[in-house]
Design an enzyme around this catalytic site. Sequence first.
Site, PDB file in Angstrom:
ATOM      1  CB  SER A 119      -1.077  -0.176   1.141  1.00 12.85           C
ATOM      2  OG  SER A 119      -0.376  -0.082   2.405  1.00 12.85           O
ATOM      3  CG  HIS A 140      -2.906  -0.215  -3.358  1.00 10.73           C
ATOM      4  ND1 HIS A 140      -2.763   1.148  -3.217  1.00 10.73           N
ATOM      5  CD2 HIS A 140      -2.753  -0.654  -2.518  1.00 10.73           C
ATOM      6  CE1 HIS A 140      -2.985   0.558  -2.051  1.00 10.73           C
ATOM      7  NE2 HIS A 140      -2.795  -0.169  -1.297  1.00 10.73           N
ATOM      8  CD  GLU A 152      -2.495   3.904  -5.814  1.00 14.43           C
ATOM      9  OE1 GLU A 152      -2.963   3.114  -4.671  1.00 14.43           O
ATOM     10  OE2 GLU A 152      -2.184   5.202  -5.887  1.00 14.43           O
ATOM     11  CG  ASN A 190      -2.629   4.527   1.254  1.00  9.62           C
ATOM     12  OD1 ASN A 190      -4.074   4.412   1.763  1.00  9.62           O
ATOM     13  ND2 ASN A 190      -2.324   2.953   0.559  1.00  9.62           N
TER      14      ASN A 190
HETATM   15  N1  CAA Z   1     -15.890  -8.482   1.500  1.00  2.51           N
HETATM   16  C1  CAA Z   1     -17.004  -9.078   0.528  1.00  2.51           C
HETATM   17  N2  CAA Z   1     -17.986  -8.054   0.098  1.00  2.51           N
HETATM   18  C2  CAA Z   1     -19.455  -6.659   0.990  1.00  2.51           C
HETATM   19  C3  CAA Z   1     -17.172  -6.880   2.361  1.00  2.51           C
HETATM   20  C4  CAA Z   1     -16.113  -6.995   2.554  1.00  2.51           C
HETATM   21  N3  CAA Z   1     -15.788  -7.671   3.378  1.00  2.51           N
HETATM   22  N4  CAA Z   1     -18.056  -5.467   3.395  1.00  2.51           N
HETATM   23  C5  CAA Z   1     -18.895  -5.566   2.356  1.00  2.51           C
HETATM   24  N5  CAA Z   1     -19.343  -6.232   1.510  1.00  2.51           N
HETATM   25  C6  CAA Z   1     -20.858  -6.271   0.086  1.00  2.51           C
HETATM   26  C7  CAA Z   1     -21.671  -6.298   0.701  1.00  2.51           C
HETATM   27  O1  CAA Z   1     -21.964  -7.862   1.248  1.00  2.51           O
HETATM   28  C8  CAA Z   1     -22.741  -5.520  -0.141  1.00  2.51           C
HETATM   29  O2  CAA Z   1     -22.730  -6.282  -1.247  1.00  2.51           O
HETATM   30  P1  CAA Z   1     -24.457  -6.406  -2.251  1.00  2.51           P
HETATM   31  O3  CAA Z   1     -24.655  -4.206  -2.408  1.00  2.51           O
HETATM   32  O4  CAA Z   1     -24.161  -7.019  -2.901  1.00  2.51           O
HETATM   33  O5  CAA Z   1     -25.205  -6.232  -1.644  1.00  2.51           O
HETATM   34  C9  CAA Z   1     -22.117  -4.001  -0.524  1.00  2.51           C
HETATM   35  O6  CAA Z   1     -20.511  -4.427  -0.254  1.00  2.51           O
HETATM   36  C10 CAA Z   1     -22.740  -3.309   0.993  1.00  2.51           C
HETATM   37  O7  CAA Z   1     -22.627  -3.589   1.883  1.00  2.51           O
HETATM   38  P2  CAA Z   1     -23.068  -2.840   3.147  1.00  2.51           P
HETATM   39  O8  CAA Z   1     -24.659  -2.694   2.419  1.00  2.51           O
HETATM   40  O9  CAA Z   1     -22.754  -4.105   4.327  1.00  2.51           O
HETATM   41  O10 CAA Z   1     -22.082  -1.911   3.588  1.00  2.51           O
HETATM   42  P3  CAA Z   1     -21.881  -0.310   3.092  1.00  2.51           P
HETATM   43  O11 CAA Z   1     -22.590  -0.072   2.004  1.00  2.51           O
HETATM   44  O12 CAA Z   1     -21.709   0.496   4.771  1.00  2.51           O
HETATM   45  O13 CAA Z   1     -20.364  -0.940   2.537  1.00  2.51           O
HETATM   46  C11 CAA Z   1     -17.977  -1.017   2.457  1.00  2.51           C
HETATM   47  C12 CAA Z   1     -19.496  -1.480   2.353  1.00  2.51           C
HETATM   48  C13 CAA Z   1     -18.338  -0.902   0.743  1.00  2.51           C
HETATM   49  C14 CAA Z   1     -17.000  -0.979   2.552  1.00  2.51           C
HETATM   50  C15 CAA Z   1     -17.968   0.911   2.843  1.00  2.51           C
HETATM   51  O14 CAA Z   1     -18.839   0.884   3.690  1.00  2.51           O
HETATM   52  C16 CAA Z   1     -17.128   1.320   1.719  1.00  2.51           C
HETATM   53  O15 CAA Z   1     -17.417   1.162   0.643  1.00  2.51           O
HETATM   54  N6  CAA Z   1     -16.365   2.317   2.878  1.00  2.51           N
HETATM   55  C17 CAA Z   1     -15.672   2.466   2.514  1.00  2.51           C
HETATM   56  C18 CAA Z   1     -13.557   1.440   2.005  1.00  2.51           C
HETATM   57  C19 CAA Z   1     -12.492   2.631   2.079  1.00  2.51           C
HETATM   58  O16 CAA Z   1     -12.458   3.858   1.933  1.00  2.51           O
HETATM   59  N7  CAA Z   1     -11.639   1.278   0.993  1.00  2.51           N
HETATM   60  C20 CAA Z   1     -10.761   1.919   0.826  1.00  2.51           C
HETATM   61  C21 CAA Z   1     -10.050   1.414   2.167  1.00  2.51           C
HETATM   62  S1  CAA Z   1      -8.171   1.405   1.821  1.00  2.51           S
HETATM   63  C22 CAA Z   1      -6.998   0.533   0.849  1.00  2.51           C
HETATM   64  O17 CAA Z   1      -7.584  -0.342   1.606  1.00  2.51           O
HETATM   65  C23 CAA Z   1      -6.051   0.848   0.768  1.00  2.51           C
HETATM   66  C24 CAA Z   1      -5.369   0.390   1.806  1.00  2.51           C
HETATM   67  O18 CAA Z   1      -3.907   0.481   1.582  1.00  2.51           O
HETATM   68  C25 CAA Z   1      -4.896   1.054   3.525  1.00  2.51           C
END
Ligand code: CAA
Length: 283
Positions: A119, A140, A152, A190
């Site tokens: 990351s 990434h 990425e 990031n």
């Molecule tokens: N694995 C697989 N599918 C998942 C999941 C997981 N861990 N968490 C949620 N989902 C799926 C759900 O099954 C649901 O699917 P459907 O639409 O098909 O029903 C969908 O995602 C939406 O989930 P929820 O309705 O339960 O919850 P939500 O609408 O709050 O979405 C989320 C959850 C997608 C995580 C959303 O909150 C989100 O986009 N959060 C921000 C995530 C983010 O910013 N990620 C980047 C992090 S930084 C990174 O990764 C880089 C790094 O290097 C640090």
Amino acid sequence: MNVRRIVVIGAGQMGSGIAQVCAAAGYMVNMQDLKQEQLDKGMAIITKNLSRQVEKGRLTEEGKQATLSRITPTVDVSCAKEADLIIEAAVERMDIKKQIFKQLDEIAPQHAILATNTSSLPITEIAAVTKRPEQVIGMHFMNPVPVMKLVEIIRGLATTDAVYETIESITKQIGKVPVEVNDFPGFVSNRILLPMINEAIYALYEGVATKEAIDDVMKLGMNHPMGPLTLADFIGLDTCLYIMEVLHEGLGDSKYRPCPLLRKYVSAGWLGKKTGRGFYIYE
Ligand code: CAA
């Protein structure tokens, strides 16, 4: 280049997600981890995700079984012998990544591309421990991998256009959107995300508002799906601190200094969702 077999190193949250999306797109996948227990957990996550797709009518039971049959979990790193592409998603430490890449470079066939899901660590430095730096690249993925569209793609100094194009094409085949980025600390994702999270922690530290208020401002005011403190817990506070340190050291600007409150939480072992406590408490 024709890629058929992908080896994923690491069966944690990222590794299992990567294995799942590659297998779902028809690739043969070996998911390798040092611990059988972690492989079992990774396979359980994949099975649960696919079952949810079946319940929602987006995948047939046969489709689920076919995807699962394309994934071979193994503790044996010599599976890299069969690889056309290796995607490393092990722990985020330079010393460990260098050790893994050195070993993979010895085992993998000459044509194989070695990608890392790091990351924030420099691709060029990881590539330099191999005899094939032109075939090393950053891939990434974002968490949760099955949901987030972005990959990425980071070119190291020596990465060739042909390798970049192969990875770009595979990224599209697995249903993701590739975005090309050069090799600088934190890349783009990031470099922008983590200072925002760090600033949210400063706002909490300085008593600007409660954690709930800070998260609500960003969720309701900026339409972020999660507030920055909830997102920090989701990413892992140790990972957040590590990335801030990479930015601080690599870019040399005091604006990237990690918030003392973040350090304190990490020292306490409050690492977020995975330990049951971070800024919030998880049952
Ligand atoms: N694995 C697989 N599918 C998942 C999941 C997981 N861990 N968490 C949620 N989902 C799926 C759900 O099954 C649901 O699917 P459907 O639409 O098909 O029903 C969908 O995602 C939406 O989930 P929820 O309705 O339960 O919850 P939500 O609408 O709050 O979405 C989320 C959850 C997608 C995580 C959303 O909150 C989100 O986009 N959060 C921000 C995530 C983010 O910013 N990620 C980047 C992090 S930084 C990174 O990764 C880089 C790094 O290097 C640090």
